[in-house]
Design a protein around this motif. Sequence first.
Motif, short mmCIF file in Angstrom:
data_model
loop_
_atom_site.label_atom_id
_atom_site.label_comp_id
_atom_site.label_asym_id
_atom_site.label_seq_id
_atom_site.Cartn_x
_atom_site.Cartn_y
_atom_site.Cartn_z
N LEU A 10 0.85 -1.23 0.10
CA LEU A 10 -0.02 0.01 0.04
C LEU A 10 0.67 1.37 -0.06
CD1 LEU A 10 -2.90 -0.94 2.62
CD2 LEU A 10 -2.96 -0.61 0.06
N ALA A 11 1.98 1.25 0.71
CA ALA A 11 2.91 2.43 0.67
C ALA A 11 3.68 2.42 -0.49
CB ALA A 11 3.93 2.43 1.88
N ALA A 12 3.73 1.55 -1.24
CA ALA A 12 4.59 1.45 -2.46
C ALA A 12 3.98 2.37 -3.52
CB ALA A 12 5.11 0.04 -2.74
N GLY A 13 2.73 2.33 -3.70
CA GLY A 13 2.05 3.06 -4.69
C GLY A 13 2.37 4.66 -4.69
N PRO A 14 1.96 5.30 -3.51
CA PRO A 14 2.40 6.86 -3.40
C PRO A 14 3.76 6.86 -3.75
CG PRO A 14 0.56 6.05 -1.87
CD PRO A 14 1.13 4.65 -2.57
N ALA A 15 4.63 6.08 -3.00
CA ALA A 15 5.93 6.48 -3.00
C ALA A 15 6.50 6.20 -4.33
CB ALA A 15 6.89 5.44 -1.88
N GLY A 16 6.15 5.12 -4.97
CA GLY A 16 6.57 5.01 -6.61
C GLY A 16 5.92 6.12 -7.22
N ALA A 17 4.83 6.54 -7.15
CA ALA A 17 4.06 7.72 -8.14
C ALA A 17 5.01 8.99 -7.74
CB ALA A 17 2.59 7.94 -7.61
N THR A 18 5.29 9.06 -6.36
CA THR A 18 6.17 10.27 -6.04
C THR A 18 7.46 10.39 -6.69
OG1 THR A 18 5.01 10.73 -4.10
CG2 THR A 18 7.27 11.92 -4.31
N ALA A 19 8.21 9.14 -6.62
CA ALA A 19 9.59 9.12 -7.23
C ALA A 19 9.71 9.29 -8.71
CB ALA A 19 10.05 7.74 -6.76
N LEU A 20 8.42 8.60 -9.39
CA LEU A 20 8.36 8.84 -10.89
C LEU A 20 8.03 10.15 -11.27
CD1 LEU A 20 8.08 7.53 -13.71
CD2 LEU A 20 5.64 7.12 -13.32
N TYR A 21 7.32 10.97 -10.46
CA TYR A 21 7.06 12.09 -10.84
C TYR A 21 8.18 13.12 -10.81
CZ TYR A 21 5.49 17.13 -10.18
OH TYR A 21 5.10 18.41 -10.27
N TRP A 22 9.02 12.93 -9.77
CA TRP A 22 10.20 13.56 -9.42
C TRP A 22 11.32 13.27 -10.38
CZ3 TRP A 22 11.27 17.75 -7.25
CH2 TRP A 22 12.85 18.07 -7.01
N ALA A 23 11.31 12.01 -10.84
CA ALA A 23 12.39 11.73 -11.77
C ALA A 23 11.93 12.24 -13.27
CB ALA A 23 12.29 10.34 -12.06
N LEU A 24 10.86 12.59 -13.63
CA LEU A 24 10.17 12.89 -14.87
C LEU A 24 10.48 14.65 -14.88
CD1 LEU A 24 7.25 11.10 -15.58
CD2 LEU A 24 9.33 10.90 -16.72
N TYR A 25 10.16 15.14 -13.75
CA TYR A 25 10.47 16.51 -13.53
C TYR A 25 11.71 16.67 -13.75
CZ TYR A 25 10.25 21.11 -11.34
OH TYR A 25 10.61 22.58 -11.16
N ARG A 26 12.52 16.12 -13.05
CA ARG A 26 14.15 16.38 -13.30
C ARG A 26 14.77 16.16 -14.53
NH1 ARG A 26 17.57 18.74 -9.25
NH2 ARG A 26 19.00 17.25 -9.95
N TYR A 27 14.31 15.32 -15.10
CA TYR A 27 14.63 14.86 -16.72
C TYR A 27 14.15 15.92 -17.59
CZ TYR A 27 15.40 12.29 -21.06
OH TYR A 27 15.78 11.89 -22.09
N TYR A 28 12.93 16.54 -17.57
CA TYR A 28 12.57 17.44 -18.45
C TYR A 28 12.98 18.95 -18.03
CZ TYR A 28 10.21 13.83 -21.07
OH TYR A 28 9.93 12.72 -21.75
N ARG A 29 13.07 19.01 -16.83
CA ARG A 29 13.11 20.39 -16.64
C ARG A 29 14.92 20.59 -16.25
NH1 ARG A 29 9.84 24.56 -16.46
NH2 ARG A 29 10.98 25.33 -15.09
N ASN A 30 15.59 19.85 -15.91
CA ASN A 30 16.99 20.10 -15.73
C ASN A 30 17.42 21.58 -15.03
OD1 ASN A 30 17.81 17.86 -17.28
ND2 ASN A 30 17.67 19.00 -19.22
#
Length: 88
Positions: A10-30
């Motif tokens: 149950l905790a892996a869902g929100p944690a994974g979504a947060t990690a994915l969002y942060w990774a995509l944000y960092r990748y595209y925004r630089n």
Amino acid sequence: MSDDSGLWLLAAGPAGATALYWALYRYYRNTDKSHAFEHETTIDAKPVTGADRKVDTITGTQERRIRGDNVRAYRTRVQRDRDSPPPV
């Protein structure tokens, strides 16, 4: 014991979504690699030069259009730059 083993799922869902969002944000925004133009670039301002020349004066006209306008003649208004390669 079976209740505790499913809790991490149950905790892996929100944690994974947060990690994915942060990774995509960092990748595209630089944001850590971007160039701060306003702070790192100096621009030497020069005084404005030029002259104004009065060409023609028309007063009291009733015409709706300007004589010799080329609004509808797109090909005569816009011409291809001779030095640029043709579009692909």
